[in-house]
Every structure is written in structure tokens, then in C-alpha cells.
Design an enzyme around this catalytic site. Structure first.
Site, PDB file in Angstrom:
ATOM      1  N   VAL A 131     -17.487 -14.182 -28.848  1.00 18.86           N
ATOM      2  CA  VAL A 131     -18.252 -13.988 -30.073  1.00 18.86           C
ATOM      3  C   VAL A 131     -19.720 -14.157 -29.738  1.00 18.86           C
ATOM      4  O   VAL A 131     -20.150 -15.232 -29.348  1.00 18.86           O
ATOM      5  CB  VAL A 131     -17.828 -14.999 -31.160  1.00 18.86           C
ATOM      6  CG1 VAL A 131     -18.683 -14.840 -32.395  1.00 18.86           C
ATOM      7  CG2 VAL A 131     -16.362 -14.829 -31.490  1.00 18.86           C
ATOM      8  N   CYS A 132     -20.472 -13.087 -29.831  1.00 20.33           N
ATOM      9  CA  CYS A 132     -21.907 -13.136 -29.585  1.00 20.33           C
ATOM     10  C   CYS A 132     -22.624 -12.786 -30.881  1.00 20.33           C
ATOM     11  O   CYS A 132     -22.598 -11.656 -31.328  1.00 20.33           O
ATOM     12  CB  CYS A 132     -22.301 -12.155 -28.492  1.00 20.33           C
ATOM     13  SG  CYS A 132     -21.624 -12.566 -26.893  1.00 20.33           S
ATOM     14  N   LEU A 133     -23.209 -13.773 -31.467  1.00 24.12           N
ATOM     15  CA  LEU A 133     -23.930 -13.583 -32.718  1.00 24.12           C
ATOM     16  C   LEU A 133     -25.269 -14.293 -32.618  1.00 24.12           C
ATOM     17  O   LEU A 133     -25.375 -15.332 -31.977  1.00 24.12           O
ATOM     18  CB  LEU A 133     -23.154 -14.183 -33.895  1.00 24.12           C
ATOM     19  CG  LEU A 133     -21.752 -13.634 -34.158  1.00 24.12           C
ATOM     20  CD1 LEU A 133     -21.044 -14.488 -35.182  1.00 24.12           C
ATOM     21  CD2 LEU A 133     -21.846 -12.207 -34.645  1.00 24.12           C
TER      22      LEU A 133
END
Length: 130
Positions: free
Chosen positions: A3-5
Site C-alpha cells: 500500500v503506497c499512499l
């Protein structure tokens, strides 16, 4: 995948601020960027492939990987070793929805982009049947 946010500080954009950020923001970002029909195109730089044959192929390959890891990590692993206190919940979930879950896994395998991925998905699904 990962998860890259921006809220998690793993991608550019507005970072997490403990005074004003909330779990709700993270969940909405995950829902709107990851839990969509073609999450590949929300990856940094990949939107340039949208609408092309190469983009369609790459998106499907990406989805195949998501499906495989979902089976292995979100289905098989909890059935083999449920999180503490969740054994009954996990087993009941798969008892109630097992037929539908297996049908979905079989459909993923049938639609996979390569023979190797079809075999990997079929093997992971077989682990669910054990």
C-alpha cells in the site's frame, strides 16, 4: 502488493499528520485507489498505459498477482493459522461462503493471462480445498 499512499508517507502528496489525519482518510484512499476494478492504473506512472493493449495486458497481469496473493495471504494463511481469537470466525466464514469463494478462485484461474499463472492460481485454490 504494498500500500503506497501519500497519507502513509510512501508516495508524494499530503503526508500523514497526527493532528489532522484520520484512519478514515486512509480507508477512503484504499477504497478509491486500490479496491477498484483496475488498480494497476493508479500505480505511479502506469496511467500512461491506460487505453492501450499493453496497458490492458499489464493490468490483467497485475490483477493476476493480486488474486494469487489474496488466495495465499488472505484465505489459505488464515485458515492454516488464524489470528489469535479469530479461529471460529475464519472457519465459519469459509464454511458459509466456501462454495462462492472457490468458484471465484476458479474463475480467476480460468481467466489468468498465462499458463503458469493459471497453474499457480489452481494450486493456491487447491490449498483452500484441503
Amino acid at each position: 502488493g504494498k500500500v503506497c499512499l501519500s497519507l502513509l508517507g510512501t508516495w508524494h502528496g499530503e503526508p500523514w499528520n497526527p493532528r489532522s489525519s484520520s484512519l478514515f482518510q486512509v480507508l477512503v484512499s484504499i477504497q478509491s485507489l486500490i479496491l477498484v476494478s483496475q488498480p494497476y492504473f493508479n500505480e505511479p506512472g502506469y496511467q500512461i498505459h491506460q487505453g492501450s493493449e499493453e496497458g490492458r495486458r499489464r493490468s490483467q497481469e497485475y490483477d493476476d498477482q493480486i488474486h494469487l496473493h489474496n488466495i495465499r495471504l488472505a484465505m489459505v494463511a488464515p485458515l492454516r493459522r488464524s489470528p489469535l481469537g479469530f479461529d471460529d470466525v475464519v472457519r465459519r466464514h469459509f464454511r458459509v461462503l466456501g462454495v462462492a469463494v472457490l468458484a471465484q478462485c476458479d474463475a480467476w484461474a480460468k481467466c489468468a493471462t498465462s499458463t503458469e499463472m493459471r497453474m499457480d492460481l489452481a494450486a493456491a485454490t487447491a490449498s483452500l480445498r484441503d
